[in-house]
Write a protein that holds these residues in place. Structure first.
Motif, PDB file in Angstrom:
ATOM      1  N   VAL A 517       0.840  -1.211   0.000  1.00  0.00           N
ATOM      2  CA  VAL A 517       0.000   0.000   0.000  1.00  0.00           C
ATOM      3  C   VAL A 517       0.873   1.259   0.000  1.00  0.00           C
ATOM      4  O   VAL A 517       0.646   2.177  -0.792  1.00  0.00           O
ATOM      5  CB  VAL A 517      -0.954   0.008   1.213  1.00  0.00           C
ATOM      6  N   VAL A 518       1.863   1.301   0.871  1.00  0.00           N
ATOM      7  CA  VAL A 518       2.705   2.499   0.969  1.00  0.00           C
ATOM      8  C   VAL A 518       3.489   2.721  -0.323  1.00  0.00           C
ATOM      9  O   VAL A 518       3.541   3.842  -0.845  1.00  0.00           O
ATOM     10  CB  VAL A 518       3.678   2.402   2.169  1.00  0.00           C
ATOM     11  N   GLU A 519       4.083   1.651  -0.839  1.00  0.00           N
ATOM     12  CA  GLU A 519       4.866   1.792  -2.072  1.00  0.00           C
ATOM     13  C   GLU A 519       3.967   2.212  -3.238  1.00  0.00           C
ATOM     14  O   GLU A 519       4.327   3.084  -4.033  1.00  0.00           O
ATOM     15  CB  GLU A 519       5.592   0.482  -2.380  1.00  0.00           C
ATOM     16  N   GLY A 520       2.777   1.634  -3.303  1.00  0.00           N
ATOM     17  CA  GLY A 520       1.851   1.975  -4.382  1.00  0.00           C
ATOM     18  C   GLY A 520       1.308   3.391  -4.252  1.00  0.00           C
ATOM     19  O   GLY A 520       1.177   4.106  -5.250  1.00  0.00           O
ATOM     20  N   ALA A 521       0.987   3.799  -3.028  1.00  0.00           N
ATOM     21  CA  ALA A 521       0.435   5.142  -2.801  1.00  0.00           C
ATOM     22  C   ALA A 521       1.448   6.214  -3.179  1.00  0.00           C
ATOM     23  O   ALA A 521       1.090   7.241  -3.763  1.00  0.00           O
ATOM     24  CB  ALA A 521       0.023   5.299  -1.336  1.00  0.00           C
ATOM     25  N   PHE A 522       2.723   5.974  -2.880  1.00  0.00           N
ATOM     26  CA  PHE A 522       3.732   6.965  -3.261  1.00  0.00           C
ATOM     27  C   PHE A 522       3.928   6.978  -4.774  1.00  0.00           C
ATOM     28  O   PHE A 522       4.002   8.046  -5.389  1.00  0.00           O
ATOM     29  CB  PHE A 522       5.066   6.685  -2.568  1.00  0.00           C
ATOM     30  N   GLU A 523       4.000   5.802  -5.353  1.00  0.00           N
ATOM     31  CA  GLU A 523       4.215   5.699  -6.800  1.00  0.00           C
ATOM     32  C   GLU A 523       3.106   6.415  -7.570  1.00  0.00           C
ATOM     33  O   GLU A 523       3.356   7.094  -8.565  1.00  0.00           O
ATOM     34  CB  GLU A 523       4.267   4.221  -7.214  1.00  0.00           C
ATOM     35  N   GLU A 524       1.891   6.287  -7.087  1.00  0.00           N
ATOM     36  CA  GLU A 524       0.738   6.879  -7.775  1.00  0.00           C
ATOM     37  C   GLU A 524       0.382   8.259  -7.239  1.00  0.00           C
ATOM     38  O   GLU A 524      -0.589   8.859  -7.689  1.00  0.00           O
ATOM     39  CB  GLU A 524      -0.470   5.942  -7.638  1.00  0.00           C
ATOM     40  N   LYS A 525       1.159   8.775  -6.259  1.00  0.00           N
ATOM     41  CA  LYS A 525       0.859  10.077  -5.627  1.00  0.00           C
ATOM     42  C   LYS A 525      -0.586  10.074  -5.144  1.00  0.00           C
ATOM     43  O   LYS A 525      -1.383  10.967  -5.443  1.00  0.00           O
ATOM     44  CB  LYS A 525       1.086  11.225  -6.608  1.00  0.00           C
ATOM     45  N   ALA A 526      -0.922   9.046  -4.364  1.00  0.00           N
ATOM     46  CA  ALA A 526      -2.318   8.816  -3.976  1.00  0.00           C
ATOM     47  C   ALA A 526      -2.448   8.524  -2.480  1.00  0.00           C
ATOM     48  O   ALA A 526      -2.644   7.366  -2.076  1.00  0.00           O
ATOM     49  CB  ALA A 526      -2.894   7.653  -4.798  1.00  0.00           C
ATOM     50  N   PRO A 527      -2.360   9.541  -1.623  1.00  0.00           N
ATOM     51  CA  PRO A 527      -2.506   9.314  -0.175  1.00  0.00           C
ATOM     52  C   PRO A 527      -3.832   8.671   0.208  1.00  0.00           C
ATOM     53  O   PRO A 527      -3.924   8.025   1.246  1.00  0.00           O
ATOM     54  CB  PRO A 527      -2.390  10.725   0.415  1.00  0.00           C
ATOM     55  N   HIS A 528      -4.866   8.844  -0.638  1.00  0.00           N
ATOM     56  CA  HIS A 528      -6.175   8.263  -0.285  1.00  0.00           C
ATOM     57  C   HIS A 528      -6.098   6.741  -0.177  1.00  0.00           C
ATOM     58  O   HIS A 528      -6.915   6.126   0.526  1.00  0.00           O
ATOM     59  CB  HIS A 528      -7.252   8.681  -1.301  1.00  0.00           C
ATOM     60  N   LYS A 529      -5.103   6.132  -0.836  1.00  0.00           N
ATOM     61  CA  LYS A 529      -4.965   4.676  -0.754  1.00  0.00           C
ATOM     62  C   LYS A 529      -4.487   4.253   0.638  1.00  0.00           C
ATOM     63  O   LYS A 529      -4.848   3.174   1.120  1.00  0.00           O
ATOM     64  CB  LYS A 529      -4.006   4.171  -1.828  1.00  0.00           C
ATOM     65  N   VAL A 530      -3.680   5.091   1.286  1.00  0.00           N
ATOM     66  CA  VAL A 530      -3.268   4.805   2.668  1.00  0.00           C
ATOM     67  C   VAL A 530      -4.487   4.927   3.582  1.00  0.00           C
ATOM     68  O   VAL A 530      -4.685   4.119   4.492  1.00  0.00           O
ATOM     69  CB  VAL A 530      -2.147   5.766   3.116  1.00  0.00           C
ATOM     70  N   CYS A 531      -5.324   5.947   3.346  1.00  0.00           N
ATOM     71  CA  CYS A 531      -6.543   6.128   4.147  1.00  0.00           C
ATOM     72  C   CYS A 531      -7.468   4.916   4.016  1.00  0.00           C
ATOM     73  O   CYS A 531      -7.971   4.398   5.022  1.00  0.00           O
ATOM     74  CB  CYS A 531      -7.281   7.395   3.719  1.00  0.00           C
ATOM     75  N   SER A 532      -7.689   4.471   2.784  1.00  0.00           N
ATOM     76  CA  SER A 532      -8.554   3.301   2.567  1.00  0.00           C
ATOM     77  C   SER A 532      -8.014   2.087   3.303  1.00  0.00           C
ATOM     78  O   SER A 532      -8.765   1.313   3.920  1.00  0.00           O
ATOM     79  CB  SER A 532      -8.654   2.979   1.070  1.00  0.00           C
ATOM     80  N   TYR A 533      -6.696   1.934   3.251  1.00  0.00           N
ATOM     81  CA  TYR A 533      -6.066   0.772   3.888  1.00  0.00           C
ATOM     82  C   TYR A 533      -6.236   0.806   5.407  1.00  0.00           C
ATOM     83  O   TYR A 533      -6.623  -0.195   6.020  1.00  0.00           O
ATOM     84  CB  TYR A 533      -4.581   0.725   3.530  1.00  0.00           C
ATOM     85  N   ILE A 534      -5.951   1.949   6.039  1.00  0.00           N
ATOM     86  CA  ILE A 534      -6.019   1.973   7.510  1.00  0.00           C
ATOM     87  C   ILE A 534      -7.465   1.920   8.011  1.00  0.00           C
ATOM     88  O   ILE A 534      -7.714   1.460   9.122  1.00  0.00           O
ATOM     89  CB  ILE A 534      -5.246   3.163   8.131  1.00  0.00           C
ATOM     90  N   TYR A 535      -8.410   2.368   7.187  1.00  0.00           N
ATOM     91  CA  TYR A 535      -9.821   2.222   7.569  1.00  0.00           C
ATOM     92  C   TYR A 535     -10.193   0.737   7.582  1.00  0.00           C
ATOM     93  O   TYR A 535     -10.835   0.248   8.521  1.00  0.00           O
ATOM     94  CB  TYR A 535     -10.710   2.999   6.604  1.00  0.00           C
ATOM     95  N   GLU A 536      -9.752   0.020   6.562  1.00  0.00           N
ATOM     96  CA  GLU A 536      -9.984  -1.431   6.499  1.00  0.00           C
ATOM     97  C   GLU A 536      -9.293  -2.133   7.673  1.00  0.00           C
ATOM     98  O   GLU A 536      -9.866  -3.031   8.306  1.00  0.00           O
ATOM     99  CB  GLU A 536      -9.442  -1.966   5.172  1.00  0.00           C
ATOM    100  N   LEU A 537      -8.068  -1.709   7.974  1.00  0.00           N
ATOM    101  CA  LEU A 537      -7.310  -2.321   9.071  1.00  0.00           C
ATOM    102  C   LEU A 537      -7.969  -2.031  10.423  1.00  0.00           C
ATOM    103  O   LEU A 537      -8.074  -2.922  11.275  1.00  0.00           O
ATOM    104  CB  LEU A 537      -5.869  -1.796   9.058  1.00  0.00           C
ATOM    105  N   ALA A 538      -8.420  -0.790  10.612  1.00  0.00           N
ATOM    106  CA  ALA A 538      -9.093  -0.428  11.869  1.00  0.00           C
ATOM    107  C   ALA A 538     -10.369  -1.240  12.042  1.00  0.00           C
ATOM    108  O   ALA A 538     -10.674  -1.719  13.149  1.00  0.00           O
ATOM    109  CB  ALA A 538      -9.402   1.071  11.882  1.00  0.00           C
ATOM    110  N   ASN A 539     -11.116  -1.411  10.954  1.00  0.00           N
ATOM    111  CA  ASN A 539     -12.330  -2.232  11.028  1.00  0.00           C
ATOM    112  C   ASN A 539     -12.000  -3.681  11.395  1.00  0.00           C
ATOM    113  O   ASN A 539     -12.690  -4.301  12.210  1.00  0.00           O
ATOM    114  CB  ASN A 539     -13.071  -2.203   9.687  1.00  0.00           C
ATOM    115  N   ALA A 540     -10.938  -4.205  10.788  1.00  0.00           N
ATOM    116  CA  ALA A 540     -10.530  -5.591  11.072  1.00  0.00           C
ATOM    117  C   ALA A 540     -10.127  -5.744  12.539  1.00  0.00           C
ATOM    118  O   ALA A 540     -10.481  -6.726  13.205  1.00  0.00           O
ATOM    119  CB  ALA A 540      -9.382  -6.002  10.152  1.00  0.00           C
TER     120      ALA A 540
END
Length: 588
Positions: A517-540
């Motif tokens: 997630v981190v490597e992809g979010a930086f590569e794509e300049k997409a911080p929203h992908k980190v947000c989506s990930y931690i929301y999923e992780l917090a729910n889990a």
């Protein structure tokens, strides 16, 4: 450390090869049917045509080769040719154990570190920051942090607007109000006062007053234009005033950016680029790139593949004055000379896209920097109110950023006091920490290029996809860990065992996604992908928490294992929010 998905793909690729098929078909994805399996491979479907076989036959051949897999506990072929997969618990727990001790939680430091300059400020001096400056600061800061985390040299530049007509307007208005000041005495030869003849509050009132006056008073506007010209020619009194304006403004800007937990490595200004303009313009002329068109100096930047008109890039106006285009090009010259960057990234309102298309093409065409240097534009959408229009004050004006922050902090303070979870003396500070998460997560959880609704009620909620919800999850984990330590238990001891229940396995699987997630979010300049990930992780995590009696578990080895999973979850969440530019309190 290799990413989980890569390890799974290696296992599938080897199985395809053993079964007599090309290994490239062994690509693995997260299952879109978690009720059936955790991962899936559709390679057999893709290979059917090449091997003239039914997909289900290929899938069965591959599954047979996975019968003794140390990675998968289940691999089954399902018509018409899908391969459904479940990961082996011992493999999963072993991966998390390595991740726990890895330097970057399993993410890889880049093998080819780049020097990347990010232009993510752009405020004009003598004017307060307003909500229009929010997105550039928040998005740029997050991308800078992700890049540094992965080993790149990230250089953040505020790029202040300090050299245009606004300076002439301020000087002229000040001259009308206080003509006796020594700065306006052309014969004065002494030292100018060290203290500015205005405060930041007065300065912020002077500029809009002067701007309004210039729109209805042509002679005042002409006087301001002349003052701008004299400043740019270096008149001593005006330069002294300019220095005062800069000191007072920058001090205030730094204070307000600090409230957003945003910092810059460079506090460069438009004026810093001015010395580079004459030689740059002369070179463009000499090489035949720049030519006169209706009195203005321009460079053609259109290309044959353009589907819409791209106007020439104007370098100098008919009166010889420079423009934003000129300054931006000269800034590129300065950045190349001082830093030799591999990339320059501009985090700017998407409505400026055409401007940057012209600037980038002109810079490359005229050789201002090497062809391999990347020029990138991340255009962000508008932050709107609930009415769908650009966010305004109740009176309809542009809201100052510090007022927005105050409103959010006040809302968080009331909610925290209502919860009675934090002592009164700590509630204000906690409200600031949680309020910042509400602002930043509320913005960053949206794709940068899209407009979004800034909803204070939703963003400050402790439930749903919000910053406070993420922080509440982290605080909950901290509370469990503190109680465990109070039982005189050492959180450093213990190994991660196989998942004891389904919700723990879901949490463990979610944890493995962090590196990608981190490597992809930086590569794509997409911080929203980190947000989506931690929301999923917090729910889990919260599902696991509600289904598992962690601290009352009698099996000490099992309890110690769960504590290790909690430690890793906290570490991943805290690292992620740091990359987004905010932190968690101890209580809330």
């Amino acid at each position: 450390m290799e990413k989980m998905m890569d390890l799974l793909a290696q296992e599938l690729s080897a199985a395809f090869e053993k079964a007599g098929y090309d290994s490239s078909y062994g690509r693995v994805t997260v299952s879109n049917r978690p009720d059936l399996c955790e991962y899936q491979c559709n390679g057999a479907m893709a290979g059917a045509k090449a091997y003239h076989k039914a997909p289900i036959v290929i899938a069965q051949d591959v599954v047979e080769k996975l019968s003794d897999s140390q990675v998968f506990s289940m691999a089954e072929a399902v018509k018409p040719g899908f391969i459904n997969l479940k990961i082996k618990e011992t493999f999963l727990s072993g991966y998390l154990q390595k991740m726990h001790t890895a330097q970057l939680l399993g993410a890889e430091k880049t093998q080819n570190p780049k020097t990347i300059i990010i232009d993510y400020g752009g405020p004009n001096v003598a004017k307060p920051l307003h909500v229009g400056h929010l997105r550039s600061a928040i998005i740029g800061e997050s991308i800078k942090r992700m890049g540094r985390f992965l080993g790149h040299e990230m250089i953040g530049d505020v790029h202040l607007g300090d050299w245009g007509l606004q300076m002439g307007l301020i000087i002229t208005e000040l001259k009308h109000r206080q003509p006796e000041l020594v700065y306006f005495d052309e014969s004065y030869e002494g030292e100018y006062p060290k203290e500015a003849p205005f405060t930041i509050g007065e300065l912020e009132e002077i500029y809009p007053a002067a701007s309004a006056k210039s729109k209805g008073d042509e002679s005042f506007r002409e006087e301001a234009l002349e003052a701008t010209h004299l400043l740019q020619q270096g008149r001593p009194g005006y330069m002294a005033l300019w220095n005062h304006i800069m000191r007072v403004s920058v001090t205030d800007l730094k204070k307000n950016y600090e409230k957003l937990n945003v910092t810059f490595d460079l506090w460069k200004k438009e004026s810093d680029a001015q010395p580079y303009i004459p030689a740059m313009v002369e070179e463009m002329r000499e090489k035949g790139y720049a030519y006169m068109d209706q009195g203005a100096l321009v460079v053609d930047v259109k290309e044959e593949t353009d589907t819409k008109e791209v106007p020439p890039c104007m370098i100098l106006k008919s009166d010889g004055a420079s423009l934003y285009t000129t300054t931006d090009l000269a800034t590129i010259v300065e950045r190349e000379k001082l830093f030799h960057p591999d990339e320059i990234l501009y985090v700017v309102d998407k409505r400026q896209e055409m401007h940057f298309v012209q600037v980038f093409r002109c810079a490359k065409k005229t050789g201002l920097l090497p062809q391999e240097t990347k020029l990138s534009f991340l255009g962000f959408g508008t932050m709107n109110g609930k009415d769908g229009k650009p966010f305004k004050t109740r009176e309809g004006g542009v809201m100052r950023l510090e007022h927005l922050i105050e409103d959010i902090n006040e809302e968080m303070f009331h909610k925290i006091v209502e919860n009675r979870s934090v002592k009164d003396k700590d509630a204000r500070q906690t409200a600031q920490i949680v309020g910042l998460s509400a602002i930043k997560y509320g913005d960053l959880s949206n794709q940068a290029t899209k407009d979004y609704i800034f909803d204070i009620d939703r963003f400050t909620s402790f439930e749903g996809n919000t910053g406070p919800y993420i922080l509440y999850t982290i605080v909950r984990i901290k509370s469990i860990l503190n109680r465990y330590e109070q039982e005189n238990k050492d959180t450093e001891n213990g190994e991660i065992l196989e998942a004891a229940n389904e919700s723990e396995k879901v949490l463990m699987l979610a944890l493995t996604g962090f590196p990608a997630v981190v490597e992809g979010a930086f590569e794509e300049k997409a911080p929203h992908k980190v947000c989506s990930y931690i929301y999923e992780l917090a729910n889990a995590f919260n599902r696991f928490y509600h289904e598992t009696k962690i601290l009352s578990e009698e099996d000490e080895r099992q309890k110690a294992s769960w504590i290790q999973v909690l430690l890793l979850t906290r570490k991943v969440l805290e690292t992620s929010i740091d990359l987004l530019g905010f932190s968690a309190p101890e209580r809330m």
